[in-house]
Design a protein around this motif. Structure first.
Motif, mmCIF file in Angstrom:
data_model
loop_
_atom_site.group_PDB
_atom_site.id
_atom_site.type_symbol
_atom_site.label_atom_id
_atom_site.label_comp_id
_atom_site.label_asym_id
_atom_site.label_seq_id
_atom_site.Cartn_x
_atom_site.Cartn_y
_atom_site.Cartn_z
ATOM 1 N N CYS A 20 94.208 -45.476 -25.967
ATOM 2 C CA CYS A 20 94.852 -45.897 -24.722
ATOM 3 C C CYS A 20 94.664 -44.886 -23.590
ATOM 4 O O CYS A 20 95.203 -45.071 -22.490
ATOM 5 N N ASN B 131 107.772 -56.583 -26.524
ATOM 6 C CA ASN B 131 106.724 -56.830 -25.533
ATOM 7 C C ASN B 131 106.176 -58.235 -25.745
ATOM 8 O O ASN B 131 106.522 -58.911 -26.721
ATOM 9 N N TRP C 123 102.296 -60.485 -24.578
ATOM 10 C CA TRP C 123 101.049 -60.485 -23.820
ATOM 11 C C TRP C 123 101.261 -61.104 -22.438
ATOM 12 O O TRP C 123 101.949 -62.116 -22.296
ATOM 13 N N THR D 270 101.751 -48.456 -21.317
ATOM 14 C CA THR D 270 100.434 -49.024 -21.021
ATOM 15 C C THR D 270 100.063 -50.073 -22.064
ATOM 16 O O THR D 270 100.705 -50.197 -23.109
ATOM 17 N N ASP D 271 99.014 -50.803 -21.753
ATOM 18 C CA ASP D 271 98.452 -51.722 -22.737
ATOM 19 C C ASP D 271 98.081 -50.963 -24.011
ATOM 20 O O ASP D 271 97.899 -49.738 -23.999
ATOM 21 N N GLN D 272 97.961 -51.703 -25.093
ATOM 22 C CA GLN D 272 97.611 -51.128 -26.382
ATOM 23 C C GLN D 272 96.223 -51.626 -26.796
ATOM 24 O O GLN D 272 95.644 -52.493 -26.143
ATOM 25 N N ASN E 191 94.934 -55.033 -25.640
ATOM 26 C CA ASN E 191 96.035 -55.993 -25.717
ATOM 27 C C ASN E 191 96.944 -55.807 -24.504
ATOM 28 O O ASN E 191 97.575 -54.755 -24.359
ATOM 29 N N PRO E 192 97.040 -56.807 -23.626
ATOM 30 C CA PRO E 192 97.792 -56.658 -22.369
ATOM 31 C C PRO E 192 99.304 -56.745 -22.581
ATOM 32 O O PRO E 192 99.957 -57.717 -22.209
ATOM 33 N N LEU E 193 99.844 -55.690 -23.161
ATOM 34 C CA LEU E 193 101.250 -55.661 -23.563
ATOM 35 C C LEU E 193 102.092 -54.687 -22.749
ATOM 36 O O LEU E 193 103.320 -54.680 -22.883
ATOM 37 N N GLY E 194 101.450 -53.853 -21.950
ATOM 38 C CA GLY E 194 102.153 -52.752 -21.324
ATOM 39 C C GLY E 194 102.795 -53.092 -19.992
ATOM 40 O O GLY E 194 102.528 -54.139 -19.384
ATOM 41 N N ASP F 199 98.441 -51.542 -16.990
ATOM 42 C CA ASP F 199 97.191 -51.735 -17.721
ATOM 43 C C ASP F 199 96.542 -50.376 -17.987
ATOM 44 O O ASP F 199 97.077 -49.324 -17.607
ATOM 45 N N ARG G 207 101.629 -53.700 -14.023
ATOM 46 C CA ARG G 207 101.559 -55.142 -14.237
ATOM 47 C C ARG G 207 102.808 -55.821 -13.658
ATOM 48 O O ARG G 207 103.813 -55.158 -13.366
#
Length: 438
Positions: A31, A304, A306, A344-346, A361-364, A367, A373
């Motif tokens: 990351c 979290n 997506w 942040t994303d993972q 993975n857009p989880l954060g 980004d 985000r």
């Protein structure tokens, strides 16, 4: 000293090994945190977050018995202290150093306790800890599903991993308390529920719903259900090992952290196999079950979703989880914090870190380009709206946290001394009681 509700995020620092131990899934590296940690801390401040789940990478910090490389931790924790960001320190997040091997190693608990003690001595201003993250999940994925670390698939291996992991957590708490008597421990544990698909599945679902409590039962010194006691004994736990957990109850220093994702609820078939059910009961119902069992203050320590094609999926999930937190709190449960995980994303969590694919993975909240985000903006607004409202509801439901900037104040030292005396008084009382019993 502050008594605010703990709005938190975290820096994803999972580091299990896969591929027979030949590859480590280092999320801090994947990351970009090693390169961008200052920017990451900037983002924490920009979002108005004062609490950060964070920890040094154990595999590059803990080099051997009594051997540590604190260089990265010195930089990062020094910066957190300078910024007055409160770390909730993850010391073990799904992995161990190569020289320890994996969670089947019976030496892991004492080795890890030494590591925790050394960390606490080096960073005595740190108060909040999650010594071992998601103990149940760690044992399950490593020794029952065969995905990580030892990559075994048996009940015996699972019980062996679980008893080592929970013992490590208990010993680490004791070791940290020797250095920081008013330390607080936030157990981040997955909150699960298993739904029977049909009448024939009721029994296997009941077993799984008892099994989900094993890590916290042992950690908090609560007697396990009779069927689970037989399960532990049948799969290698000795009576002496079980009695260790019953005799080391540190609940008074703990906050029960409950993680909840859409994947935390399961449908159970008659043969005991499971598959995801999606959200059925939700965080409110399941967390209430856990609170009824342990009667501890609660923090929502992970969630979290997506960011999907509409761009608002994660924002809507944030709102739903926050509504659940408020419902739990309004029902009288002492709810002290909430976490969107992670900052942040993972990377590669779409395969539960089983594969090294490099999938983002857009989880954060942000980004990997460190751009905030929509869910990050929504969380910032939520914190701004609610930060001053929640503490006013009840001064009895607030956590006495000493901020990093306050750690050298005379009153802060007095708080630690008072906690040390109180801890010693409890130990003396227990000792006298044991002597009178004999």
């Amino acid at each position: 000293m502050v008594t605010q509700f703990m709005f938190a995020t975290g820096i994803e620092n999972s580091n299990p090994t896969i591929q027979g131990g030949t590859y480590r899934q280092d999320e801090l590296a994947k990351c970009g945190h090693y390169q961008h940690w200052r920017t990451d801390f900037d983002l924490v401040e920009e979002l108005g977050i004062h609490f950060l789940r964070y920890g040094p990478p154990i595999h590059t910090t803990f080099l051997g018995e009594g051997k540590y490389d604190w260089s990265f931790a010195d930089e990062t924790f020094g910066e957190l202290r300078k910024r007055d960001i409160v770390p909730i320190v993850d010391l073990c997040h799904f992995g161990v150093p190569d020289w320890i091997g994996n969670f089947q190693n019976p030496d892991f608990p004492t080795l890890f306790a030494d590591y925790a003690h050394a960390f606490a001595k080096r960073f005595p201003w740190v108060q909040l800890y999650t010594p071992v993250n998601e103990m149940y999940v760690c044992a399950e994925f490593s020794a029952l599903y065969g995905w990580w670390n030892e990559q075994l698939r048996s009940d015996a291996a699972f019980v062996r991993a679980l008893k080592h992991i929970v013992k490590a957590n208990v010993l680490a708490m004791s070791a940290i308390l020797e250095v920081r008597p008013n330390a607080l421990f936030i157990q981040s544990e997955s909150s699960e529920y298993f739904h029977a698909e049909n009448p024939a599945a009721i029994k296997p679902a009941e077993i799984l719903n008892a099994k989900r409590f094993l890590s916290l039962d042992l950690n908090y010194g609560r007697r396990v259900d009779s069927e689970m006691y037989e399960y532990l004994m049948d799969n290698g736990m000795t009576r002496d090992e079980y009695h260790f957990f019953m005799g080391h109850n540190l609940k008074q220093y703990c906050i029960m952290g409950n993680d909840y994702y859409q994947t935390n609820e399961h449908r159970v078939s008659a043969d005991g196999s499971t598959r995801g059910s999606g959200e059925v009961f939700g965080y409110h119902v399941i967390t209430t079950q856990y609170h009824d069992r342990y009667r501890l203050p609660v923090m929502h320590t992970e969630t979290n979703l997506w960011q999907g094609p509409n761009g608002d999926e994660a924002v809507n999930w944030l709102w739903k989880e926050w509504a659940n937190v408020l419902r739990v709190r309004n029902d009288g449960v002492p709810m002290v914090g909430f976490t969107w995980y992670s900052l942040t994303d993972q990377v590669d969590w779409d395969s539960a870190l089983r594969e090294n694919n490099g999938n983002v993975n857009p989880l954060g909240l942000c980004d990997l380009n460190r751009q905030i985000r929509p869910v990050g903006q929504a969380y910032k607004q939520l914190i701004n709206d609610w930060r001053q409202v929640l503490p006013a509801q009840s001064v009895c439901l607030e956590v006495p946290i000493i901020m990093p900037s306050e750690s050298e104040q005379p009153w802060a030292h007095q708080k630690q001394n008072d906690a040390k005396v109180a801890r010693q008084n409890v130990a003396n009382t227990v000792s006298k009681t044991n002597q009178s019993d004999t």
